[in-house]
Design a protein around this motif. Structure first.
Motif, PDB file in Angstrom:
ATOM      1  N   GLU A   1       0.754  -1.191   0.061  1.00 39.49           N
ATOM      2  CA  GLU A   1      -0.011  -0.039   0.016  1.00 39.49           C
ATOM      3  C   GLU A   1       1.073   1.207   0.210  1.00 39.49           C
ATOM      4  O   GLU A   1       2.179   1.231   0.476  1.00 39.49           O
ATOM      5  N   GLY A   2       0.505   2.182  -0.453  1.00 33.68           N
ATOM      6  CA  GLY A   2       1.228   3.505  -0.716  1.00 33.68           C
ATOM      7  C   GLY A   2       2.049   3.658  -1.888  1.00 33.68           C
ATOM      8  O   GLY A   2       2.100   2.612  -2.770  1.00 33.68           O
ATOM      9  N   CYS A   3       2.706   4.902  -2.082  1.00 30.53           N
ATOM     10  CA  CYS A   3       3.599   5.135  -3.164  1.00 30.53           C
ATOM     11  C   CYS A   3       4.322   6.069  -3.024  1.00 30.53           C
ATOM     12  O   CYS A   3       4.262   7.088  -2.108  1.00 30.53           O
ATOM     13  N   ASP A   4       5.620   5.884  -3.323  1.00 34.46           N
ATOM     14  CA  ASP A   4       6.733   6.883  -3.273  1.00 34.46           C
ATOM     15  C   ASP A   4       7.330   7.669  -4.149  1.00 34.46           C
ATOM     16  O   ASP A   4       8.246   8.236  -4.297  1.00 34.46           O
ATOM     17  N   LYS A   5       6.455   7.304  -5.413  1.00 34.07           N
ATOM     18  CA  LYS A   5       6.911   7.921  -6.623  1.00 34.07           C
ATOM     19  C   LYS A   5       6.594   9.260  -6.880  1.00 34.07           C
ATOM     20  O   LYS A   5       7.161  10.130  -7.710  1.00 34.07           O
ATOM     21  N   PHE A   6       5.533  10.036  -6.303  1.00 35.03           N
ATOM     22  CA  PHE A   6       5.323  11.220  -6.325  1.00 35.03           C
ATOM     23  C   PHE A   6       4.910  11.788  -7.775  1.00 35.03           C
ATOM     24  O   PHE A   6       5.775  12.816  -8.144  1.00 35.03           O
TER      25      PHE A   6
ATOM     26  N   GLY B   1      -1.913  -3.321  -5.155  1.00 35.29           N
ATOM     27  CA  GLY B   1      -0.959  -2.318  -4.356  1.00 35.29           C
ATOM     28  C   GLY B   1      -1.179  -1.192  -4.915  1.00 35.29           C
ATOM     29  O   GLY B   1      -1.286  -1.352  -6.322  1.00 35.29           O
ATOM     30  N   GLN B   2      -0.960  -0.216  -4.659  1.00 33.50           N
ATOM     31  CA  GLN B   2      -0.867   1.170  -5.386  1.00 33.50           C
ATOM     32  C   GLN B   2       0.374   1.212  -6.558  1.00 33.50           C
ATOM     33  O   GLN B   2       0.470   1.541  -7.459  1.00 33.50           O
ATOM     34  N   ASN B   3       1.296   0.295  -5.727  1.00 31.42           N
ATOM     35  CA  ASN B   3       2.705   0.180  -6.616  1.00 31.42           C
ATOM     36  C   ASN B   3       3.306  -0.959  -6.303  1.00 31.42           C
ATOM     37  O   ASN B   3       4.012  -1.222  -5.700  1.00 31.42           O
ATOM     38  N   VAL B   4       2.421  -2.096  -6.766  1.00 33.24           N
ATOM     39  CA  VAL B   4       2.599  -3.494  -6.485  1.00 33.24           C
ATOM     40  C   VAL B   4       3.750  -4.008  -6.767  1.00 33.24           C
ATOM     41  O   VAL B   4       4.292  -5.091  -5.834  1.00 33.24           O
ATOM     42  N   ASN B   5       4.228  -3.767  -7.778  1.00 32.35           N
ATOM     43  CA  ASN B   5       5.683  -4.446  -7.973  1.00 32.35           C
ATOM     44  C   ASN B   5       6.715  -3.652  -7.490  1.00 32.35           C
ATOM     45  O   ASN B   5       7.982  -4.220  -7.495  1.00 32.35           O
ATOM     46  N   ALA B   6       6.541  -2.643  -6.548  1.00 37.22           N
ATOM     47  CA  ALA B   6       7.548  -2.333  -5.529  1.00 37.22           C
ATOM     48  C   ALA B   6       7.503  -3.135  -4.498  1.00 37.22           C
ATOM     49  O   ALA B   6       8.183  -2.865  -3.263  1.00 37.22           O
ATOM     50  N   TYR B   7       6.610  -4.079  -4.366  1.00 39.74           N
ATOM     51  CA  TYR B   7       6.825  -5.094  -2.994  1.00 39.74           C
ATOM     52  C   TYR B   7       7.861  -5.370  -2.607  1.00 39.74           C
ATOM     53  O   TYR B   7       8.943  -5.943  -3.247  1.00 39.74           O
ATOM     54  N   HIS B   8       8.320  -5.137  -1.155  1.00 40.41           N
ATOM     55  CA  HIS B   8       9.640  -5.510  -0.732  1.00 40.41           C
ATOM     56  C   HIS B   8       9.316  -5.923   0.873  1.00 40.41           C
ATOM     57  O   HIS B   8       9.909  -5.391   1.607  1.00 40.41           O
ATOM     58  N   GLY B   9       8.558  -7.054   1.047  1.00 33.83           N
ATOM     59  CA  GLY B   9       8.069  -7.371   2.336  1.00 33.83           C
ATOM     60  C   GLY B   9       9.100  -8.418   3.108  1.00 33.83           C
ATOM     61  O   GLY B   9       9.942  -8.893   2.221  1.00 33.83           O
ATOM     62  N   ALA B  10       8.935  -8.518   4.309  1.00 37.56           N
ATOM     63  CA  ALA B  10       9.799  -9.310   5.073  1.00 37.56           C
ATOM     64  C   ALA B  10       9.287 -10.956   4.970  1.00 37.56           C
ATOM     65  O   ALA B  10       8.112 -11.190   4.970  1.00 37.56           O
TER      66      ALA B  10
END
Length: 441
Positions: free
Chosen positions: A149-154, A194-203
């Motif tokens: 969830e969320g996005c850092d791309k702005f 995900g808003q930016n699902v392919n940026a997924y980087h979960g534990a």
């Protein structure tokens, strides 16, 4: 994601003793889950609240209390302003705080007007209960599952980073547990959200950081989970291992939503997309090399501030070069609080409309060509629901198209081979193989 969030809000309220009703006139609590991505979507909220005021007043005349809540991204973006603008609203809750909904409802029942739009420190998914098996079983063989969830791309046109917050990825073990519970309840296809699902980087359960590709490989090992999808992606996060997953995983459907927004490098830079049109073209070539049967979907904005005729023609040329099976296109509308809003709305609306009409005509032509290319092909369809015609079932192709087939209801929730005979406007029509009919009988 809003569908998924609505279900999870319902699950949290069910644990607090509430039961859903299909009739608004019977509801003691009505929650609007909202989207703020475009101006029109936000304005619809206030139109709906005006209609709900009449319902609330009529119920009050019979001594019944009706609470009205606004959730989602409009709630996050406008907060207290909703209470001021629409006196009918009793509670406002942002998308990061759904775990608090039962408490907010309790406070609102006592006469308090509640607004909760802070970004909490804890992960909301840790506090929202999983959907009960008996409820999942009523929702069909497909399900959504939020992993990021969320996005850092702005991007300068986009309000998401301000309403959904920074990128957060759920722990892989929790995702796998939820997916197994879904499959145990009869779900056969899961779409990761995900808003930016392919940026997924979960534990990961092994202590390492998992990519979306690694998560997909693990999900594909769940017995009974036949199909996987994911959306929405950003071109800059389309990693090599994710492209390889499209080549290697039969469960990963050959459909990818990968928005580019524009085909002009000048406009892409103004949008803060941080990739060029040619870089996007090259990326698509790499993905299609890994999965030649891929159906590509995208998003486009016309009339971004400063867009010239040549900029728009660059977008049209990119569409011609890439060829989309499906796409969503919109006229630019400034979103308050975004950098794009400070650029002004410089393209006249009449020009936006003209460009949008031309773009949509091209995209429709491409969609129809893709649809036609499925005629005569035989592939598996996952039957999800009863169709409009008696004796008809509707399922999805690997490329996400609705497929209409005359078939017995005993084949619901099953995966059956279908041969496509014709196309509709947005769907396909086909016939069951004799083998499937023999099994059904």
């Amino acid at each position: 994601m809003n569908v998924y969030d609505s279900d999870r809000m319902g699950d949290a309220l069910a644990q607090a003793g509430y039961a859903p009703t299909a009739e608004a006139a019977e509801a003691d609590l009505i929650v609007l889950n909202t989207c703020h991505i475009r101006e029109k979507a936000a304005e619809k909220v206030y139109s709906e609240l005006g209609r709900l005021r009449k319902l609330k007043d009529s119920r009050a005349e019979t001594g019944k209390q009706t609470l009205i809540g606004v959730a989602g991204c409009v709630a996050q973006a406008e907060g207290e302003e909703i209470i001021k603008r629409a006196g009918v609203v009793d509670l406002v809750v942002g998308p990061q705080s759904y775990q608090a909904l039962p408490d907010l409802v309790s406070r609102a029942s006592g006469g308090e007007r509640v607004v909760l739009t802070e970004f909490p420190d804890e992960d909301k998914f840790d506090h929202i209960p999983q959907t009960p098996k008996k409820v999942l079983a009523t929702r069909g063989p497909t399900a959504f599952l939020t992993v990021q969830e969320g996005c850092d791309k702005f991007c300068t046109f986009c309000v998401v980073p301000y309403t959904r917050g920074a990128e957060v990825s759920r722990d892989a073990a929790k995702i796998l547990d939820e997916a197994r519970a879904m499959v145990d309840a009869g779900v056969r296809e899961i779409t990761l959200l995900g808003q930016n699902v392919n940026a997924y980087h979960g534990a990961g359960p092994d202590g390492s950081v998992w990519s979306l590709a690694k998560l997909l490989y693990a999900l594909a090992e769940i017995d009974g989970l036949w199909r996987l999808r994911y959306t929405t992606s950003h071109p800059r996060d389309m990693s090599d291992d994710l492209i390889a997953a499209h080549r290697d995983l039969p469960a990963l459907m050959p459909y990818l939503h990968l928005p580019v927004q524009a085909g002009s490098d000048r406009i892409l830079k103004a949008m803060n997309r941080r990739h060029t049109a040619d870089a996007y073209r090259q990326l698509i070539d790499r993905i299609r090399s890994a999965q030649p049967d891929l159906a590509l979907s995208g998003d486009f904005i016309v009339g971004f501030p400063g867009e010239t005729d040549q900029d728009f023609e660059d977008t049209m040329q990119l569409v011609r070069d890439v060829e989309y099976a499906q796409a969503y296109s919109f006229k630019y509308s400034p979103r308050p609080g975004t950098p794009g809003a400070e650029l002004g709305d410089t393209v006249p609306d009449a020009v936006k409309s003209e460009r949008l009409t031309a773009l949509q005509a091209l995209l429709t032509e491409q969609q129809q060509a893709f649809q036609a290319s499925r005629v005569g092909r035989r592939f598996d369809v996952l039957f999800e629901k009863v169709g409009r015609k008696p004796g008809q079932l509707v399922g999805r192709s690997p490329w996400l198209q609705p497929v209409n087939v005359m078939a017995p209801e005993s084949l619901l929730r099953t995966l059956q081979p279908v041969t496509i005979t014709e196309t509709g406007t947005n769907s396909l029509f086909g016939t069951l193989d004799d083998v499937a009919l023999d099994v059904a009988s």
